[in-house]
Design a protein around this motif. Structure first.
Motif, PDB file in Angstrom:
ATOM      1  N   PRO A  96      24.812  37.565  38.261  1.00 20.21           N
ATOM      2  CA  PRO A  96      24.118  38.525  37.455  1.00 20.21           C
ATOM      3  C   PRO A  96      24.356  38.276  35.716  1.00 20.21           C
ATOM      4  O   PRO A  96      25.175  37.347  35.585  1.00 20.21           O
ATOM      5  N   ASP A  97      23.879  38.986  35.001  1.00 20.71           N
ATOM      6  CA  ASP A  97      24.093  38.738  33.606  1.00 20.71           C
ATOM      7  C   ASP A  97      25.560  38.813  33.212  1.00 20.71           C
ATOM      8  O   ASP A  97      26.192  37.855  32.349  1.00 20.71           O
ATOM      9  N   HIS A 123      39.461  28.988  42.879  1.00 19.67           N
ATOM     10  CA  HIS A 123      38.357  29.601  42.083  1.00 19.67           C
ATOM     11  C   HIS A 123      39.100  30.689  41.196  1.00 19.67           C
ATOM     12  O   HIS A 123      40.039  31.386  41.727  1.00 19.67           O
ATOM     13  N   VAL A 124      38.336  30.947  40.427  1.00 18.47           N
ATOM     14  CA  VAL A 124      38.492  32.339  39.358  1.00 18.47           C
ATOM     15  C   VAL A 124      37.734  33.380  40.040  1.00 18.47           C
ATOM     16  O   VAL A 124      36.385  33.064  40.474  1.00 18.47           O
ATOM     17  N   HIS A 125      38.258  34.555  40.524  1.00 19.85           N
ATOM     18  CA  HIS A 125      37.286  35.483  40.924  1.00 19.85           C
ATOM     19  C   HIS A 125      37.134  36.582  40.037  1.00 19.85           C
ATOM     20  O   HIS A 125      37.796  37.084  39.368  1.00 19.85           O
ATOM     21  N   LEU A 126      35.653  36.839  40.415  1.00 24.12           N
ATOM     22  CA  LEU A 126      35.228  37.895  39.388  1.00 24.12           C
ATOM     23  C   LEU A 126      34.482  39.234  40.089  1.00 24.12           C
ATOM     24  O   LEU A 126      34.101  38.903  41.395  1.00 24.12           O
ATOM     25  N   SER A 127      34.558  40.076  39.488  1.00 24.42           N
ATOM     26  CA  SER A 127      34.309  41.514  40.117  1.00 24.42           C
ATOM     27  C   SER A 127      32.732  41.777  39.540  1.00 24.42           C
ATOM     28  O   SER A 127      32.483  41.797  38.539  1.00 24.42           O
ATOM     29  N   ALA A 128      32.022  42.335  40.563  1.00 24.54           N
ATOM     30  CA  ALA A 128      30.699  42.886  40.146  1.00 24.54           C
ATOM     31  C   ALA A 128      30.662  44.281  39.428  1.00 24.54           C
ATOM     32  O   ALA A 128      29.746  44.685  38.791  1.00 24.54           O
ATOM     33  N   THR A 147      34.734  41.319  30.244  1.00 28.15           N
ATOM     34  CA  THR A 147      33.288  41.240  30.700  1.00 28.15           C
ATOM     35  C   THR A 147      32.876  39.842  30.375  1.00 28.15           C
ATOM     36  O   THR A 147      33.047  39.220  29.256  1.00 28.15           O
ATOM     37  N   ILE A 148      32.453  39.176  31.391  1.00 29.00           N
ATOM     38  CA  ILE A 148      32.142  37.760  31.420  1.00 29.00           C
ATOM     39  C   ILE A 148      30.588  37.553  31.436  1.00 29.00           C
ATOM     40  O   ILE A 148      29.779  38.111  32.214  1.00 29.00           O
ATOM     41  N   ARG A 149      29.986  37.007  30.356  1.00 31.84           N
ATOM     42  CA  ARG A 149      28.770  36.370  30.200  1.00 31.84           C
ATOM     43  C   ARG A 149      28.323  35.496  31.230  1.00 31.84           C
ATOM     44  O   ARG A 149      28.273  34.302  30.870  1.00 31.84           O
ATOM     45  N   THR A 150      28.104  35.917  32.275  1.00 34.62           N
ATOM     46  CA  THR A 150      28.181  34.777  33.326  1.00 34.62           C
ATOM     47  C   THR A 150      26.691  34.171  33.491  1.00 34.62           C
ATOM     48  O   THR A 150      26.640  32.984  33.778  1.00 34.62           O
ATOM     49  N   ASP A 156      24.505  27.326  30.906  1.00 34.63           N
ATOM     50  CA  ASP A 156      25.299  26.062  30.583  1.00 34.63           C
ATOM     51  C   ASP A 156      25.628  25.222  31.675  1.00 34.63           C
ATOM     52  O   ASP A 156      26.240  24.173  31.391  1.00 34.63           O
ATOM     53  N   GLY A 157      25.445  25.504  32.982  1.00 35.85           N
ATOM     54  CA  GLY A 157      25.486  24.381  34.070  1.00 35.85           C
ATOM     55  C   GLY A 157      26.798  24.788  34.751  1.00 35.85           C
ATOM     56  O   GLY A 157      27.396  23.848  35.459  1.00 35.85           O
ATOM     57  N   ILE A 158      27.492  25.705  34.512  1.00 32.82           N
ATOM     58  CA  ILE A 158      28.695  26.234  35.225  1.00 32.82           C
ATOM     59  C   ILE A 158      28.316  26.836  36.800  1.00 32.82           C
ATOM     60  O   ILE A 158      27.586  27.713  36.806  1.00 32.82           O
TER      61      ILE A 158
END
Length: 168
Positions: A96-97, A123-128, A147-150, A156-158
């Motif tokens: 998501p964004d 991996h780095v774990h991110l939460s929704a 807040t991560i701008r995923t 950007d290719g990540i």
């Protein structure tokens, strides 16, 4: 099984299936799967006793879905968070964004200097959601939620991966 016993078994499984299977001489395959019967037997030799039914209850009731069985329940593995080299065969996913990263306040200066690092994990774990990220951050002190701008990172290719429990 009571909640205390469930949590005790869950913590043990996290240690064995994510970090140190050698403690009980358990073999994990290249994808992190362990034979259920071997896990139960070797755990008992290490003085951690639980039945197949107990194991089923831990897998089914864990609110973070930390563990999964294969289709016929002959194998089990941790869904994410490994510090040992395994291939979970995670699928690349469109994030998501925004996603959230929960950490302790004591980590903020390092994150600002170096970015979020996976360190010993794969991996780095991110939460929704912020609530989950807060719970993660609270494990190590006063929580800070980033807040991560995923979407931008993905553009950007990540690569982002979806774990078996639905976490990115």
């Amino acid at each position: 099984m009571n909640e205390i016993e469930n949590k005790r078994i869950s913590k043990f499984l996290s240690l064995i299936l994510r970090h140190q299977p050698e403690i009980i001489e358990l073999r994990l395959d290249e994808n992190g799967w362990a034979e259920v019967n071997e896990l139960i037997t070797k755990s008992a030799k290490g003085r951690m006793h639980f039945s197949f039914e107990d194991l089923e209850e831990v897998v089914e009731t864990n609110n973070k879905k930390r563990f999964a069985f294969n289709e016929d329940k002959t194998k089990i593995r941790a869904s994410q968070g490994h510090s040992i080299a395994i291939d979970l065969a995670l699928k690349v996913a469109q994030p998501p964004d925004f996603l959230y990263h929960g950490t302790a306040q004591s980590n903020i200066s390092s994150i600002l200097d170096n970015g979020i690092e996976k360190r010993s994990r794969q991996h780095v774990h991110l939460s929704a959601d912020k609530e989950t990220a807060t719970k993660v951050g609270m494990r190590h002190g006063k929580p800070v939620i980033l807040t991560i701008r995923t979407k931008e990172m993905h553009d950007d290719g990540i690569a982002f991966y979806l774990s078996a429990n639905g976490s990115l």
